[in-house]
Structure formats: structure tokens, C-alpha cells
Design a protein around this motif. Sequence first.
Motif, mmCIF file in Angstrom:
data_model
loop_
_atom_site.group_PDB
_atom_site.id
_atom_site.type_symbol
_atom_site.label_atom_id
_atom_site.label_comp_id
_atom_site.label_asym_id
_atom_site.label_seq_id
_atom_site.Cartn_x
_atom_site.Cartn_y
_atom_site.Cartn_z
ATOM 1 N N TYR A 1 1.091 -1.301 -0.230
ATOM 2 C CA TYR A 1 0.276 0.157 0.072
ATOM 3 C C TYR A 1 0.753 1.779 -0.285
ATOM 4 N N LYS B 1 0.446 4.024 -2.668
ATOM 5 C CA LYS B 1 0.816 5.165 -1.839
ATOM 6 C C LYS B 1 1.341 6.521 -2.293
ATOM 7 N N SER C 1 -0.413 8.823 -6.008
ATOM 8 C CA SER C 1 -1.904 8.658 -5.498
ATOM 9 C C SER C 1 -2.270 9.763 -5.969
ATOM 10 N N GLY D 1 -9.727 -7.883 -0.532
ATOM 11 C CA GLY D 1 -10.933 -7.528 -0.021
ATOM 12 C C GLY D 1 -11.547 -8.002 1.018
ATOM 13 N N LEU E 1 -8.235 -3.849 1.339
ATOM 14 C CA LEU E 1 -9.894 -2.915 1.374
ATOM 15 C C LEU E 1 -8.606 -1.180 0.468
ATOM 16 N N LYS E 2 -8.000 -1.031 1.550
ATOM 17 C CA LYS E 2 -7.146 0.010 0.847
ATOM 18 C C LYS E 2 -6.181 -0.233 -0.112
ATOM 19 N N GLN F 1 -7.264 -2.116 -2.509
ATOM 20 C CA GLN F 1 -8.324 -1.880 -3.760
ATOM 21 C C GLN F 1 -8.403 -0.949 -3.957
ATOM 22 N N LYS F 2 -8.811 -0.074 -3.278
ATOM 23 C CA LYS F 2 -9.367 1.412 -3.541
ATOM 24 C C LYS F 2 -8.463 2.493 -4.538
ATOM 25 N N LEU F 3 -7.362 1.712 -3.318
ATOM 26 C CA LEU F 3 -6.144 3.195 -4.635
ATOM 27 C C LEU F 3 -6.167 2.388 -6.155
ATOM 28 N N TYR F 4 -5.663 1.033 -6.326
ATOM 29 C CA TYR F 4 -5.547 0.315 -7.349
ATOM 30 C C TYR F 4 -7.417 1.371 -9.092
ATOM 31 N N ASP F 5 -8.280 1.167 -7.464
ATOM 32 C CA ASP F 5 -9.539 1.574 -7.914
ATOM 33 C C ASP F 5 -9.414 3.445 -9.034
ATOM 34 N N GLU F 6 -8.438 4.073 -8.546
ATOM 35 C CA GLU F 6 -7.666 5.505 -8.162
ATOM 36 C C GLU F 6 -6.988 5.444 -9.964
#
Length: 320
Positions: free
Chosen positions: A94, A98, A101, A121, A160-161, A163-168
Motif C-alpha cells: 500500500y 500510495k 496517489s 477485499g 481494502l485500502k 483495492q480502493k487505491l487501485y481503482d483510482e
Amino acid sequence: MNNQELLLRTIQKKLEKNNSIIDAIARILDISYDASHRRVSMKSKFSIEEAVLLCKHFNISMDNLAGQPNKILVKKTSDINSTNDLTLYLKESYDHLKEFSNKTTKIYYSAKDIPLFYTIGGTLLSKFKLYIWSNLLIDNQESIPFENFQIQTSILEYTLKLQKLYDEFDKYEIWNDTTINSSLQQVFYFFESGLLQQETALNLYEDIIAILKQIEYKTSLDNNNYNLYLNELLILNNNVLVESNERTKLFIPYTVLGYMITTDENTTNNTKNFLKHQIKISKHLNNTGTRDRKIFFNKAINKTEWYIDKVKKYINENIF
């Protein structure tokens, strides 16, 4: 150009725009602004200790500075021998991402397996992948049934962090017809071993189908940040290249989860050119048309359904 000039030029490239190299060196070496200025203006030389410290801080290969371009500096992800190690691995992963980001970030994924970010996730499949990694990587791990496997809260938090970062990110994934194979076989292996109940195995296959349908839907949308390519020639390898306007990192797999990580400019540029060439000779499933997209995803779903039938028949064939 001497070694000190090369080092200063390399550091300057790694600094973000408008950042003063004199301020940066003064801070890292814990010296005054004037002392730093003398080194930057070449009026005094770095000591060996100072040069090593700067190279470590900026991830610069001293071999490259000495004229050995085929030797590069790499880091590696932490070894995983315990549940705490797995948490640390996910945290480090992560932290690496990051750094990127922002809206300029692109990620290229040569997907030998279903990309990690889809299989982490809060889903049943993400729990199963953690179960597999625990069995493969953690020493003296007891082979408990999957249904008895518990996930630490800290592990779930970082998945979960991630996964959320990858979506960006703007994503460029290269798949082929074998990308889902290992996940399909892993489910059947643990089912056949008696460590996975039939109903759970069937639900896991349904999770894989759900991922495929989710990705198919994403490829049908206009103006999104997701691009999927079908490469019918290349054996993929799970290499991941992440780049922004400021920096680039290459993640090269060497074990199940272990990656070597480098920011070496020549290596990352060569890898990017290679991946772009693979993209060029691949089918862009976002733009290739509904027919080609349907053929690819229907084949993948049919393969998964073949395993579903195999699990159902397995019980009947071995009941007596």
C-alpha cells in the motif's frame, strides 16, 4: 562528467519540480545550506559516507554511476513467514502505491493470474486467496479447513485500502486465455483435498464469474480509466509497472507474493516500451467491438462453469 556530477544530476531528476537540490542535500546529510551549496557547485566533494547516504535515500545504483549500467539497485518485499509478516507485506505494498496517489498515475499489469486487486477485499474469494497464501508461505501452517480460517482485521484493512487505491489509477491490463486458470485450479485442489466444502467451492467459482462480469461491464463503458487487452501470443508474468509524471516503479515477481522493486530509469523505460509493444499487438477489448469482447468473456465463464460441473459430479462419482 565525473561521478559527483552524475550523482547530482541523478538526484535532480528524482526531485519533484521546484524542490531545491541544495535544500534536499542539506536536510539528508544534516549539513548547513552553505556546505550543501559548496557540494552542489562542485567546490567541495562528497565524502564516501555522504555519497552512500544519498544513494540509499534516493535509491540510486552506485554501479550505474561507476559506468556499469547492467547492474541495478532493487528492493524486495518483506519475506512472509507469519500472519504478522503478511500484514506488513500488504502495508508495504500500500505504501509503495500510495506514493503514486494522483490523477496522472498509470498502472500496467501483465496478468498471468487474475490481478491481485480483484482477489482482495471483503469477498469470499479474497478470504480464499489469503488462505492459499497462508498455506503456501507461512512456516508450520496447520492445514485447517478453509471454513475454519480466520482473517486478522489488520489484513482485511490493508486489502481494502489497496483495492480502493487501485481503482483510482488509469489501468492497462494485459490478459490472455490462461489468466484465470490458476484460480480455478486452486479452488478445485483444496476441494479435492477435503479442505473446502462443496458449497463453498461452488460459491468461490461464482465469485470468479462475478469478477469476469464486472470486468466485462467496465470494458463496455466509455471514458473510464480501465483498459483491458487480450494478448494471444505472450506468456504473461505478473509484472507491474506504475508511473506518474514524477516517478516510475517496476514490480517483478520472484515468489508467490514476493516482488523485486526497482526505480532504475533504463529498466523502467525498457519495460514500459516492451509492455506498450505487447499492448499494440493485443486486442483492445474496450474498443474491439461487442463480438470479440463477448467471445473472450464467454470462454472464461464457460471454463469456470466446467469446473462447477466438475465439483458437482465429483461428489456423485465418489459417494460409494
